[in-house]
Design an enzyme around this catalytic site. Structure first.
Site, mmCIF file in Angstrom:
data_model
loop_
_atom_site.group_PDB
_atom_site.id
_atom_site.type_symbol
_atom_site.label_atom_id
_atom_site.label_comp_id
_atom_site.label_asym_id
_atom_site.label_seq_id
_atom_site.Cartn_x
_atom_site.Cartn_y
_atom_site.Cartn_z
ATOM 1 C CG ASP A 290 -2.215 0.833 0.879
ATOM 2 O OD1 ASP A 290 -2.120 1.737 0.017
ATOM 3 O OD2 ASP A 290 -3.264 0.600 1.486
HETATM 4 C C1 BGC Z 1 -5.011 3.230 0.097
HETATM 5 C C2 BGC Z 1 -5.177 2.246 -1.035
HETATM 6 C C3 BGC Z 1 -4.964 2.920 -2.348
HETATM 7 C C4 BGC Z 1 -3.606 3.585 -2.355
HETATM 8 C C5 BGC Z 1 -3.252 4.251 -3.669
HETATM 9 C C6 BGC Z 1 -3.758 4.057 -0.038
HETATM 10 O O1 BGC Z 1 -3.729 5.102 0.869
HETATM 11 O O2 BGC Z 1 -5.011 2.527 1.318
HETATM 12 O O3 BGC Z 1 -6.461 1.661 -0.950
HETATM 13 O O4 BGC Z 1 -5.094 1.992 -3.393
HETATM 14 O O5 BGC Z 1 -3.585 4.554 -1.351
HETATM 15 O O6 BGC Z 1 -3.988 5.359 -3.890
#
Ligand code: BGC
Length: 733
Positions: A290
């Site tokens: 993530d």
């Molecule tokens: C979130 C994800 C997301 C990623 C990219 C993160 O903060 O937890 O769900 O895909 O950002 O934007």
């Protein structure tokens, strides 16, 4: 499994053998940092800036494309980038051209983005869409999003979000399909099929990314990013199944979750990434972190520095770094010093290249110029699908005296600032839509030709306007109040400790009720709210969630009766926040809640939810009769008669639950095992047959073994998790 031919596999191996270590590590690097005004701004902060209006959607797009250009060109040319987040098709092509034509080996880039519930055409947020209990719909909306995004260069969706979520305080309940592992698994399969299966043209499919692996939805106290401690049996029975189902369906990628699971952040958790996902499930795609999560392992306190965090992540099976550039900065030295085996790097890169091959990027790296503007104007069939999805997602929670549907000629006072906010219909994660495409509830009522006048009166983040309230009270014969949350009140980093209607909305409803006129409430929100007072006092409540671009039109279809509500709750609604987490499929205690003191209950509220999982009314009524269950070979055949006892046609969701009455570990009081939607004419009575394979009646114990244990089972059929007919039978496996 991701299907590529043996010849393609060979070709990838050959390509890998030609890559330098630096080029290999480059493939494992996804850059998601943008530059705003000369400063590095993490992507999520950028999203926050767009969400709270500090920068406009247009400015955001510009930043994303120019930042990518300034910052990444040299790196792309040198083969140091495997993936980027960009959503401007021309920019994608420019950057892709550098990767394909100017880098030494010409390996194309993956362009990833959060396309959680629609791209240009935004459809209902996942918690809402799941209320449709409609796999065909789940698949069609995903396919629509895949097609729209691919023509804009985005070939990788960070979706579906498959976090089983039982705690409405967690803002991200909005992003996922609810509290039940079976329903979430159905959603998971359908979404993967929708995103990935139409490979007839590279313009039709994208790579799915299952997230957040795993048990992120169980974050303690509903606080985002918080720790999760969980028995292995709970993990296997409730949180892993949707991921297992989606992997079986062929999902191309998985995103590791932020939090620590039993003390080990998922980002560096070999037990779940390498052992469970890759070895046990045979997942052959790649795993991405993530955003910034590798660096956060240092903050968690399980790695001394960034280099250590990077190495541990690779060893755990994390193939791609989103956003920190730690792999890019540190892995080469770690391999050179013999601290990290190059074999692990090769394995990760082979997986990433395989996904790129499967996506057709080596042959079709570019977006076709002729396709780029295809979705400038949203196609009629996409809007129709969004409207259908909206209609199917709404859940009628209460309808005393058949207040709804309303007649269009009825004089209506439409109240509440949310009713007139186009940008609020899209929900927290919509980033590729245009506000102008959105239909507010007020516009929807007007489009329907209703006799309506709008009075803002107040909302979740605004003061009450007493004069407007007076005007609203004197104008309409019926008051329709739109209340709930702004989109920014749910989603990521939007946990809440109070789930009652925010701001002065309760007061607003009290004032409206005091007029003596009938009040119908339309809820617009991204999470279950604690609506005990509202459920007692308001005659009609329709949960509309955030439905996407066609919200106003879909809500008008429902309110004026062109469509009969059919949604069923994908999550339990608490009576009060203090009941959270509350979910229907909880393990039994030795002292189930009751009237006597020493039982598992509260002194000040019952242990029951306000509205149970699977619940939803319609403009007609259904009755269940004659449940019979018989064993037939390796399955149970469950028959139940359902009757439409009302006066209009309706679609009921017949739900099948079971309980394993005695087992070697405590089992849930009920588990959803199947459902079927049936449309019945007034007075029609039909027998519904649902089958349950005996092999699906087992559970995982704490050693991770799947157990099928002989004994008594109770089988339930009904219209929600609370109100069911039941029958016991002894099953031997
Ligand atoms: C979130 C994800 C997301 C990623 C990219 C993160 O903060 O937890 O769900 O895909 O950002 O934007």
């Amino acid at each position: 499994m991701i299907r590529i031919s043996d010849k393609q596999k060979e070709w990838i191996k050959k390509l890998l053998s030609q890559m330098t270590l630096e080029e290999k590590i480059g493939q494992m690097n996804q850059e998601s940092v943008s530059i705003v005004g000369g400063f590095d701004v993490p992507f999520e902060e950028l999203i926050e800036m767009v969400t709270d209006g500090r920068i406009s959607q247009e400015a955001f797009e510009k930043i994303m494309s120019t930042a990518a250009q300034d910052y990444h060109e040299a790196d792309i040319r040198a083969g140091r980038v495997g993936s980027l987040m960009v959503q401007n098709p021309r920019k994608c092509n420019e950057l892709q051209k550098i990767a394909v034509e100017e880098s030494r080996l010409g390996i194309p880039l993956l362009f990833g983005l959060d396309v959680i519930h629609g791209f240009r055409t935004v459809y209902p947020i996942a918690i809402a869409e799941a209320c449709a209990f409609d796999m065909d719909l789940f698949e069609r909306t995903a396919r629509m999003a895949a097609k729209e995004s691919r023509t804009q260069g985005v070939n990788w969706h960070f979706a579906p979000m498959l976090d089983v979520a039982r705690d409405a305080r967690w803002g991200r309940v909005s992003e996922g399909p609810g509290e039940d592992p079976y329903l979430v698994s159905c959603f998971a399969r359908a979404k993967v099929r929708g995103l990935q299966n139409d490979t007839s043209s590279p313009e039709n499919y994208v790579a799915a990314c299952l997230k957040h692996f795993v048990a992120y939805g169980a974050c303690e106290a509903g606080r985002d990013y918080n720790t999760v401690s969980m028995a292995h049996s709970m993990l296997c029975n409730n949180y892993l199944p949707p991921f297992a189902a989606a992997v079986e369906e062929g999902a191309a990628t998985v995103m590791a979750a932020f939090h620590d699971l039993n003390g080990v952040p998922c980002t560096v958790n070999a037990g779940i990434l390498r052992t469970m996902l890759k070895e046990n499930y045979g997942f052959d795609g790649f795993v991405v972190s993530d955003a910034n999560a590798i660096r956060e392992c240092v903050t968690h306190g399980i790695a001394a520095d960034e280099e250590a965090a990077g190495q541990t992540a690779v060893k755990a099976g994390l193939d791609m770094d989103m956003g920190t550039q730690i792999y890019k900065k540190h892995l080469k030295q770690a391999v050179a010093d013999g601290r990290l085996s190059e074999k692990l790097i090769d394995e990760a890169v082979e997986r990433i290249l395989t996904v790129k091959m499967w996506l057709g990027l080596f042959e079709h790296p570019y977006v076709e110029e002729r396709s780029m503007d295809r979705y400038e104007v949203l196609p009629r069939e996409h809007l129709a699908l969004a409207r259908e999805a909206g209609c199917k997602s709404a859940v009628l929670l209460k309808n005393e005296g058949h207040l709804l549907p309303l007649h269009k000629k009825t004089k209506i006072s439409l109240v509440g600032s949310l009713a007139d906010k186009k940008e609020e219909v899209a929900g927290a994660w919509a980033i590729s839509y245009r506000t102008n495409d959105c239909v507010s509830i007020k516009e929807g009522f007007e489009n329907a030709g209703a006799n309506v006048r709008y009075f803002p009166c107040g909302g979740p983040d605004t003061e009450l306007e007493e004069e407007e309230i007076k005007k609203a009270a004197s104008y309409g014969d019926v008051i329709v109040a739109v209340v709930g949350e702004t989109a920014a009140m749910s989603g990521e980093a939007a946990s809440k400790a109070d789930l009652t209607l925010p701001g002065k909305q309760r007061e607003l409803l009290e004032k409206l009720l005091a007029t003596g006129k009938p009040v119908a409430v339309l809820l617009m929100n991204g999470r279950p709210l604690a609506l005990h007072w509202e459920a007692e006092h308001i005659p009609a409540i329709l949960e509309c969630w955030q439905m996407g671009v066609e919200m106003g039109n879909a809500v008008a279809d429902l309110v004026f009766g062109a469509v009969n509500p059919q949604g069923r709750l994908s999550v339990s609604f608490p009576q009060v926040t203090g009941q959270c987490p509350i979910y229907y499929n909880h393990p039994n205690t030795g002292r189930p809640g009751g009237k006597s003191k020493f039982t598992s209950r509260y002194l000040d509220v019952t242990e029951q939810p306000e509205f149970p999982f699977g619940f939803g009314l319609s403009y007609t009524e259904y009755q269940y009769h004659n449940l019979t269950v018989r064993e037939e070979g390796d399955r149970l055949v469950v028959c139940v008669e359902v009757e439409n006892t009302g006066t209009i046609t309706g679609t009921e969701t017949v739900q099948l639950y079971m309980r394993d009455v005695t087992a070697s570990i405590v089992r849930p009081v009920k588990e959803l095992k199947g459902f079927e939607k049936v449309t019945l004419e007034p007075g029609e009575r039909r027998e519904i047959i649902l089958c349950l394979k005996k092999e699906e009646m087992g559970f995982y114990n704490n050693e991770g073994e799947y157990r099928l244990e002989d004994g008594v089972f109770t089988i339930y059929a009904g219209g929600n998790a609370r109100d069911c007919l039941k029958q016991d039978l002894y099953i031997t496996f």
